[in-house]
Design an enzyme around this catalytic site. Structure first.
Site, PDB file in Angstrom:
ATOM      1  N   HIS A  32       0.834  -1.208   0.044  1.00 52.83           N
ATOM      2  CA  HIS A  32       0.039   0.041  -0.192  1.00 52.83           C
ATOM      3  C   HIS A  32       0.723   1.232  -0.036  1.00 52.83           C
ATOM      4  O   HIS A  32       2.083   1.468   0.605  1.00 52.83           O
ATOM      5  CB  HIS A  32      -0.949   0.068   1.172  1.00 52.83           C
ATOM      6  CG  HIS A  32      -2.024   1.007   1.150  1.00 52.83           C
ATOM      7  ND1 HIS A  32      -1.862   2.462   1.578  1.00 52.83           N
ATOM      8  CD2 HIS A  32      -3.304   0.896   0.795  1.00 52.83           C
ATOM      9  CE1 HIS A  32      -2.775   3.042   1.235  1.00 52.83           C
ATOM     10  NE2 HIS A  32      -3.867   2.128   0.974  1.00 52.83           N
ATOM     11  N   GLU A  41       0.740   3.934   1.151  1.00 49.96           N
ATOM     12  CA  GLU A  41       1.089   4.563   2.750  1.00 49.96           C
ATOM     13  C   GLU A  41       1.995   3.861   3.386  1.00 49.96           C
ATOM     14  O   GLU A  41       2.970   4.504   4.148  1.00 49.96           O
ATOM     15  CB  GLU A  41      -0.348   4.481   3.591  1.00 49.96           C
ATOM     16  CG  GLU A  41      -0.114   5.373   4.860  1.00 49.96           C
ATOM     17  CD  GLU A  41      -1.296   5.303   5.862  1.00 49.96           C
ATOM     18  OE1 GLU A  41      -1.097   5.100   6.960  1.00 49.96           O
ATOM     19  OE2 GLU A  41      -2.342   5.354   5.439  1.00 49.96           O
ATOM     20  N   THR A  78      -2.914   4.200   8.758  1.00 51.27           N
ATOM     21  CA  THR A  78      -4.054   5.021   9.184  1.00 51.27           C
ATOM     22  C   THR A  78      -5.494   4.551   8.807  1.00 51.27           C
ATOM     23  O   THR A  78      -6.493   5.032   9.349  1.00 51.27           O
ATOM     24  CB  THR A  78      -4.066   6.399   8.803  1.00 51.27           C
ATOM     25  OG1 THR A  78      -4.246   6.415   7.310  1.00 51.27           O
ATOM     26  CG2 THR A  78      -2.568   7.156   9.338  1.00 51.27           C
ATOM     27  N   CYS A  98      -6.875   6.596  11.691  1.00 53.52           N
ATOM     28  CA  CYS A  98      -7.324   8.082  11.798  1.00 53.52           C
ATOM     29  C   CYS A  98      -8.758   8.229  12.199  1.00 53.52           C
ATOM     30  O   CYS A  98      -9.512   7.030  12.044  1.00 53.52           O
ATOM     31  CB  CYS A  98      -7.206   8.722  10.368  1.00 53.52           C
ATOM     32  SG  CYS A  98      -8.487   8.462   9.084  1.00 53.52           S
ATOM     33  N   SER A 116     -12.376   8.296   0.382  1.00 55.25           N
ATOM     34  CA  SER A 116     -11.981   8.765  -1.021  1.00 55.25           C
ATOM     35  C   SER A 116     -13.040   8.904  -1.837  1.00 55.25           C
ATOM     36  O   SER A 116     -12.821   9.215  -3.221  1.00 55.25           O
ATOM     37  CB  SER A 116     -10.653   8.155  -1.370  1.00 55.25           C
ATOM     38  OG  SER A 116     -10.835   6.811  -1.434  1.00 55.25           O
TER      39      SER A 116
END
Length: 332
Positions: free
Chosen positions: A137, A139, A178, A208, A281
């Site tokens: 990924h 991130e 996150t 998050c 998103s």
């Protein structure tokens, strides 16, 4: 003799709130749009700014050009702005941009940047760093790339946590991606803490607020409906986790779709109650598109189920802050 219009089957649609764009995604998209307004086209973006085809295609139409690596940017355009995606990038990327004398804007979500800083603090304090996340990924690639190669160990599952062998007698610390499943991560952390009671945890939860809130909303709605739709892209980690959460919460028909044209209508035959949410998103336009598609086939009643309020917003990069007032005036 006139034909009688066939009555539509009633459908109760439970709309999760919060859903869709989080503050980090909203900021990242705004950075691209404001950069296009300020600097003109083209503006280059390294990797998809967020994982949503509809958003990316919309920005392409406005003049954004998406690349996977900086070397893909033509030499004659090396003076054009380049934007780093919301997922964050390894330290080597801005270093490369500086070496190429490129002007760049960093759209990394501030909550991802927080994890980057945690990794650096642990490294400076001579701790062995574990990252809970999914291999490949962007991130995770960005977070692991904050430290020298081989410094961070990726833990993807509880089995990984059971099998992990420390590389030295240095203290241990963990950080997390996150956008993970809250429940999955809790299980991995429990294993690590049971095996290594002194392991240093994040000062504040790394997953998050938006990921947590959207999962909690799904947990509230999914057990009460016949089917659940998550609007999001297949490469969106937080959207995939929402679908998994719905399934685990007892909703057997739990599907991830990008937009209304992807709906497999046979999956919803006999469905009387439907849950609907969107990954962080996914734009609200796609949620509305799906509601409209169901309203064409069913007698739909919509109820919004509120489980949390979100008021968080993030500052824009300094280079674009002069554009805020003109942009607001243009849309006001």
């Amino acid at each position: 003799m006139t034909e009688t219009k066939q009555e539509k089957q009633p459908l109760s649609l439970q709309l999760c709130a919060p859903r869709g764009f989080c503050a980090g995604v909203d900021r990242a998209i705004q950075i691209v749009e404001l950069a296009l307004t300020k600097y003109g086209r083209p503006v280059y973006v390294r990797h998809e700014i967020v994982h949503n085809k509809f958003v990316v295609d919309g920005l392409k139409a406005k003049g954004a050009v998406f690349v996977e690596e900086l070397e893909e940017i033509p030499a004659e355009h090396s003076d054009r702005p380049v934007i780093f995606s919301a997922h964050g990038v390894p330290k080597s990327v801005p270093e490369d941009a500086q070496a190429r004398k490129m002007f760049y804007l960093d759209a990394t979500c501030p909550l991802v940047s927080k994890v980057h800083k945690e990794a650096e603090i642990h490294f400076r304090r001579d701790r062995e760093v574990l990252l809970i996340g999914h291999a490949g990924h962007p991130e995770v690639i960005g977070t692991m790339g904050q430290l020298p190669d081989g410094t961070v160990t990726l833990i993807e599952t509880e089995d990984d946590a059971h099998a992990y062998v420390p590389k030295s007698d240095r203290p241990l610390a963990y950080i997390t991606q996150t956008t993970l499943s809250v429940d999955d991560t809790a299980g991995i952390v429990a294993v690590l803490q049971q095996r290594f009671p002194d392991i240093v945890a994040p000062h504040k939860e790394d997953i998050c607020y938006a990921t947590t809130n959207r999962q909690e909303a799904v947990k509230h709605v999914a057990p009460k409906v016949d089917a659940m739709i998550v609007v999001g892209a297949p490469n969106s980690s937080n959207s995939q986790r929402l679908r998994e959460v719905a399934e685990r919460s007892g909703c057997k028909i739990s599907v991830l779709i990008q937009r209304a044209s992807d709906i497999q209508w046979q999956d919803f035959e006999g469905v009387r109650t439907l849950g609907l949410t969107a990954g962080a998103s996914a734009p609200e336009t796609l949620v509305e598109e799906i509601i409209t598609a169901f309203a064409e086939r069913f007698d739909v009643t919509v109820e919004t189920v509120h489980t949390a309020e979100e008021t968080i917003s993030f500052n824009l990069p300094r280079e674009l802050r002069d554009m805020i007032a003109p942009a607001q005036a243009a849309t006001g």
